[in-house]
Design a protein around this motif. Structure first.
Motif, PDB file in Angstrom:
ATOM      1  N   UNK A   1     -54.393 -16.183  44.425  1.00  0.00           N
ATOM      2  CA  UNK A   1     -54.234 -15.235  43.325  1.00  0.00           C
ATOM      3  C   UNK A   1     -54.052 -15.950  41.994  1.00  0.00           C
ATOM      4  N   UNK A   2     -53.438 -17.121  42.015  1.00  0.00           N
ATOM      5  CA  UNK A   2     -53.174 -17.845  40.773  1.00  0.00           C
ATOM      6  C   UNK A   2     -54.452 -18.247  40.056  1.00  0.00           C
TER       7      UNK A   2
ATOM      8  N   UNK B   1     -46.912 -12.138  57.506  1.00  0.00           N
ATOM      9  CA  UNK B   1     -46.374 -12.462  58.833  1.00  0.00           C
ATOM     10  C   UNK B   1     -45.834 -13.883  58.914  1.00  0.00           C
ATOM     11  N   UNK B   2     -46.188 -14.751  57.951  1.00  0.00           N
ATOM     12  CA  UNK B   2     -45.729 -16.136  57.994  1.00  0.00           C
ATOM     13  C   UNK B   2     -45.679 -16.702  56.577  1.00  0.00           C
ATOM     14  N   UNK B   3     -44.749 -17.604  56.341  1.00  0.00           N
ATOM     15  CA  UNK B   3     -44.556 -18.149  54.997  1.00  0.00           C
ATOM     16  C   UNK B   3     -45.784 -18.906  54.513  1.00  0.00           C
ATOM     17  N   UNK B   4     -46.431 -19.643  55.426  1.00  0.00           N
ATOM     18  CA  UNK B   4     -47.588 -20.431  54.975  1.00  0.00           C
ATOM     19  C   UNK B   4     -48.732 -19.529  54.525  1.00  0.00           C
ATOM     20  N   UNK B   5     -48.871 -18.335  55.113  1.00  0.00           N
ATOM     21  CA  UNK B   5     -49.905 -17.410  54.665  1.00  0.00           C
ATOM     22  C   UNK B   5     -49.533 -16.815  53.309  1.00  0.00           C
ATOM     23  N   UNK B   6     -48.260 -16.549  53.087  1.00  0.00           N
ATOM     24  CA  UNK B   6     -47.832 -16.054  51.787  1.00  0.00           C
ATOM     25  C   UNK B   6     -48.077 -17.096  50.700  1.00  0.00           C
TER      26      UNK B   6
ATOM     27  N   UNK C   1     -73.042 -20.589  44.140  1.00  0.00           N
ATOM     28  CA  UNK C   1     -71.943 -19.651  44.336  1.00  0.00           C
ATOM     29  C   UNK C   1     -71.174 -20.095  45.565  1.00  0.00           C
ATOM     30  N   UNK C   2     -69.865 -19.853  45.569  1.00  0.00           N
ATOM     31  CA  UNK C   2     -69.044 -20.095  46.757  1.00  0.00           C
ATOM     32  C   UNK C   2     -68.374 -18.783  47.154  1.00  0.00           C
ATOM     33  N   UNK C   3     -68.519 -18.433  48.417  1.00  0.00           N
ATOM     34  CA  UNK C   3     -67.779 -17.314  48.997  1.00  0.00           C
ATOM     35  C   UNK C   3     -66.874 -17.921  50.062  1.00  0.00           C
ATOM     36  N   UNK C   4     -65.569 -17.835  49.837  1.00  0.00           N
ATOM     37  CA  UNK C   4     -64.603 -18.493  50.714  1.00  0.00           C
ATOM     38  C   UNK C   4     -63.764 -17.446  51.429  1.00  0.00           C
ATOM     39  N   UNK C   5     -63.919 -17.368  52.731  1.00  0.00           N
ATOM     40  CA  UNK C   5     -63.128 -16.453  53.543  1.00  0.00           C
ATOM     41  C   UNK C   5     -61.829 -17.148  53.933  1.00  0.00           C
ATOM     42  N   UNK C   6     -60.735 -16.707  53.320  1.00  0.00           N
ATOM     43  CA  UNK C   6     -59.411 -17.275  53.572  1.00  0.00           C
ATOM     44  C   UNK C   6     -59.460 -18.804  53.670  1.00  0.00           C
TER      45      UNK C   6
ATOM     46  N   UNK D   1     -65.761 -16.491  44.942  1.00  0.00           N
ATOM     47  CA  UNK D   1     -65.085 -15.314  45.480  1.00  0.00           C
ATOM     48  C   UNK D   1     -64.255 -15.753  46.680  1.00  0.00           C
ATOM     49  N   UNK D   2     -62.968 -15.485  46.633  1.00  0.00           N
ATOM     50  CA  UNK D   2     -62.090 -15.716  47.786  1.00  0.00           C
ATOM     51  C   UNK D   2     -61.760 -14.358  48.390  1.00  0.00           C
ATOM     52  N   UNK D   3     -61.882 -14.266  49.708  1.00  0.00           N
ATOM     53  CA  UNK D   3     -61.611 -13.022  50.423  1.00  0.00           C
ATOM     54  C   UNK D   3     -60.352 -13.210  51.263  1.00  0.00           C
ATOM     55  N   UNK D   4     -59.404 -12.302  51.113  1.00  0.00           N
ATOM     56  CA  UNK D   4     -58.139 -12.365  51.843  1.00  0.00           C
ATOM     57  C   UNK D   4     -57.987 -11.134  52.721  1.00  0.00           C
ATOM     58  N   UNK D   5     -57.557 -11.358  53.943  1.00  0.00           N
ATOM     59  CA  UNK D   5     -57.376 -10.271  54.881  1.00  0.00           C
ATOM     60  C   UNK D   5     -55.984  -9.669  54.833  1.00  0.00           C
ATOM     61  N   UNK D   6     -55.571  -9.069  55.914  1.00  0.00           N
ATOM     62  CA  UNK D   6     -54.310  -8.315  56.013  1.00  0.00           C
ATOM     63  C   UNK D   6     -53.264  -9.156  56.760  1.00  0.00           C
ATOM     64  N   UNK D   7     -52.055  -8.607  56.856  1.00  0.00           N
ATOM     65  CA  UNK D   7     -50.949  -9.188  57.627  1.00  0.00           C
ATOM     66  C   UNK D   7     -50.511 -10.555  57.086  1.00  0.00           C
ATOM     67  N   UNK D   8     -50.744 -10.801  55.790  1.00  0.00           N
ATOM     68  CA  UNK D   8     -50.408 -12.105  55.213  1.00  0.00           C
ATOM     69  C   UNK D   8     -48.908 -12.312  55.080  1.00  0.00           C
TER      70      UNK D   8
END
Length: 297
Positions: free
Chosen positions: A257-258, A245-250, A214-219, A236-243
């Motif tokens: 998500x894809x 705030x910058x284009x590269x995070x978006x 299994x892989x659990x990937x935090x951001x 499982x990929x885990x994404x935090x908040x405030x994404x």
């Protein structure tokens, strides 16, 4: 929090012996009272990972967990949060997991050899980390004014900066090989990775999928090239908040998500399933234990 260990220790994984044939011996003042001739020529052990392992007495029947840090970090990021709370290492041990904490090539206790790689290492500034890790805006750094609702322990941000580690920018293939060598020792494992560690884990999984349970990937700093390369490995990929705030995070969150439309073994854990306010350093945030429970409950 309490648990008993049946064993703990350390080992190195991967690497090679590197021979240096150039250079001139010179005498150096080795201590205040002793001089010593240093010869830069010779054979040196390089490009290995350092791994510390822990086996609880109440060992569960799940595969071992291998913890992979991100860029400019070492395995210390899993041990204790900046404000002194038990890190994920301790939470895993309390749940009965065997845990292997990696300091990958040229980080932490793995050490490095001067002049082995081209260029100089970089050390992330506190200002860069404040913005890149989505603690707050650059303008808010001087007063440590974080984003509203921020869960990172902002009052201990200066303590957090003390675990930053110098890094080279082109050693990812060496990190990947070292992770594969760790997994050949542990056997098939649950790999928990953060940021740059995600890129390393994805590359290693593509090379040896049978070593991953299994892989659990935090951001993670990237995503698998295609969902098909994951095969039967749950991710499982885990994404935090405030994404936003910058284009590269978006862009990065769009890539995460894809994957959900192409692989039934993939799960994206993000808002609204997570509490708001998580930074890039999800394993250190105030509600990191709640996130841990969602992943290992």
């Amino acid at each position: 929090m309490g648990y008993h260990l049946s064993d703990f220790g350390s080992y190195t994984a991967g690497g090679r012996i590197h021979q240096v044939t150039t250079g001139t011996p010179k005498t150096v003042q080795f201590t205040r009272t002793a001089s010593y001739e240093v010869d830069p020529r010779g054979h040196f052990a390089v490009e290995h990972a350092y791994v510390q392992y822990f086996i609880p007495e109440a060992r569960n029947t799940d595969p071992p967990v291998v913890l992979i840090h991100g860029g400019g970090m070492s395995g210390t990021c899993w041990e204790t949060t900046p404000d002194g709370r038990p890190g994920w290492l301790h939470l895993l041990l309390q749940r009965g997991y065997e845990v292997h904490v990696v300091d990958n090539v040229e980080r932490g206790r793995a050490g490095f050899a001067p002049s082995l790689w081209e260029g100089d290492p970089i050390l992330r500034s506190m200002e860069e980390a404040w913005v890149l890790f989505r603690i707050g805006t650059r303008e808010g750094f001087a007063t440590r004014t974080a984003f509203k609702g921020q869960q990172f322990p902002v009052a201990q941000f200066d303590a957090f900066a003390r675990i930053f580690a110098p890094r080279w920018l082109h050693t990812t293939p060496l990190h990947t090989q070292a992770l594969l060598d760790v997994l050949r020792k542990t056997g098939p494992a649950i790999v928990v990775c953060h940021s740059q560690g995600g890129e390393i884990a994805f590359d290693a999984q593509a090379a040896a999928p049978d070593l991953f349970r299994r892989i659990i990937a935090l951001e993670p700093s990237g995503a698998p090239a295609t969902a098909s390369v994951l095969g039967n490995t749950p991710l499982t990929i885990v994404a935090g908040d405030f994404l936003d705030c910058a284009e590269h995070w978006q862009d990065r969150s769009t890539a995460w998500a894809a994957l959900s439309t192409h692989n039934q073994n993939f799960r994206l854990l993000a808002e609204p399933d997570l509490p708001r306010g998580h930074s890039h350093m999800l394993m250190m945030d105030h509600l990191s234990h709640n996130l841990f429970d969602l992943l290992f409950g």
